[in-house]
Write an enzyme that holds these catalytic residues in place. Structure first.
Site, short mmCIF file in Angstrom:
data_model
loop_
_atom_site.label_atom_id
_atom_site.label_comp_id
_atom_site.label_asym_id
_atom_site.label_seq_id
_atom_site.Cartn_x
_atom_site.Cartn_y
_atom_site.Cartn_z
N ASP A 210 28.49 80.66 36.54
CA ASP A 210 29.31 79.51 36.98
C ASP A 210 28.53 78.59 37.92
OD1 ASP A 210 31.51 77.92 37.16
OD2 ASP A 210 32.63 79.22 38.51
N ASN B 234 37.03 76.79 27.06
CA ASN B 234 36.05 75.70 27.23
C ASN B 234 36.20 74.58 26.19
OD1 ASN B 234 33.36 77.86 28.45
ND2 ASN B 234 34.86 76.66 29.60
C1 FPP Z 1 30.08 77.31 33.92
O1 FPP Z 1 29.63 76.22 34.71
C2 FPP Z 1 29.19 77.50 32.78
C3 FPP Z 1 29.55 77.34 31.45
C4 FPP Z 1 30.89 76.95 31.03
C5 FPP Z 1 28.59 77.54 30.38
C6 FPP Z 1 27.48 78.51 30.63
C7 FPP Z 1 26.39 78.16 29.72
C8 FPP Z 1 25.07 78.21 29.96
C9 FPP Z 1 24.47 78.76 31.18
C10 FPP Z 1 24.09 77.68 28.99
C11 FPP Z 1 24.31 77.93 27.53
C12 FPP Z 1 24.51 79.31 27.10
C13 FPP Z 1 23.88 79.91 26.08
C14 FPP Z 1 24.48 81.15 25.56
C15 FPP Z 1 22.63 79.45 25.46
P1 FPP Z 1 30.63 75.01 34.93
O2 FPP Z 1 30.28 73.96 33.96
O3 FPP Z 1 32.05 75.48 34.86
O4 FPP Z 1 30.24 74.59 36.38
P2 FPP Z 1 31.21 73.96 37.49
O5 FPP Z 1 32.27 75.00 37.78
O6 FPP Z 1 30.29 73.73 38.63
O7 FPP Z 1 31.76 72.69 36.90
#
Ligand code: FPP
Length: 251
Positions: free
Chosen positions: A23, A71
């Protein structure tokens, strides 16, 4: 009758299976005045560093939350960018993962995913199926509740088809989950300071330790993972029983 808690080595030996809620990509980007997609791209670099660092820390399995069933609610551009990251991650890293003995397994529903992503997932799983040094599980289009419902439905279908009998029990339901056959989850980690599971590994979390770290996912790497191992080693896992440590003497 519940199943027995898993036979696990003492926590002092360190976790074998670490699950990560990656996250903070959006906040990392926002803090730098960059678009959220750049945060996700940096998140992939953090994932690569973390997978590389895990075996030397005694970890044999990592499960990461790449995309949740919730998501899909994000803007179409961000969803499309996350799909693109899977394409480029597999294109750039599959050969190395295969060579290094990593088995890749993707948890979650394939329904609703673009057809080419489904083929990429199948290719990654097939190419690495013979590997047994390390297991990398990527939860993608995954939701813990949906996974439990699908396992229950699978059992009901088998009963209706005359292939199974009897009431559903914990062992049978566990065998229907997308994590079936993998090692028990020792610890679930969430980065970015948030403290909730967000529908990740709900069934598997039953006896897992929880660790919350303040680091944003794109900044993650060997040092933060070593900190998880250290915290875990100091936990007293009782699985509902009594502590193995000697009781404190009465004052
Ligand atoms: C949460 O951060 C993260 C995600 C929803 C996606 C995680 C994905 C990756 C690390 C990269 C791609 C994965 C693969 C399997 C290649 P957020 O966007 O919710 O962050 P925030 O809470 O700060 O907005």
């Amino acid at each position: 009758m519940p199943v027995e808690p898993p036979e696990s080595p003492p926590a002092s030996e360190g976790p074998r299976h670490v699950a990560l809620i990656m996250d903070g990509n959006g906040r990392w980007a926002q803090a730098r005045g960059l678009p959220r997609t750049i945060g996700h791209r940096e998140g992939v670099q953090a994932l690569k560093r973390t997978v590389q660092a895990a075996p030397a820390l005694g970890i044999r399995c990592l499960t990461v939350f790449g995309f949740s069933t919730e998501n899909w609610r994000r803007p179409a551009e961000e969803v499309s960018d996350l799909m693109g990251l899977v394409r480029s991650y597999v294109a750039s890293d599959l050969k190395r993962l295969e060579r290094e003995g990593v088995r890749v397994r993707v948890l979650g529903s394939r329904a609703g995913l673009p057809a080419d992503i489904v083929s990429i997932i199948e290719r990654a799983e097939e190419t690495t199926a013979h590997n047994d040094k390390f297991l990398l599980q990527v939860a993608f289009n995954y939701g813990g509740r949906a996974d439990i419902v699908e396992a229950a439905q699978r059992h009901a279908d088998r009963v209706l088809a005359g292939q199974a009998t009897g009431p559903l029990d914990e062992e049978t339901l566990g065998q229907g989950l997308s994590t079936a056959g993998g090692p028990p989850v020792d610890v679930i980690v969430r980065t970015s300071g948030e403290q909730r599971l967000s529908n990740f590994l709900l069934w598997e979390a039953a006896y897992a330790e929880l660790v919350f770290q303040n680091v944003l996912w794109p900044d993650y790497g060997p040092k933060a993972l070593a900190d998880v191992v250290e915290q875990y080693r100091n936990r007293d896992r009782r699985f509902g029983g009594l502590s193995a440590a000697p009781a404190l003497a009465a004052c």
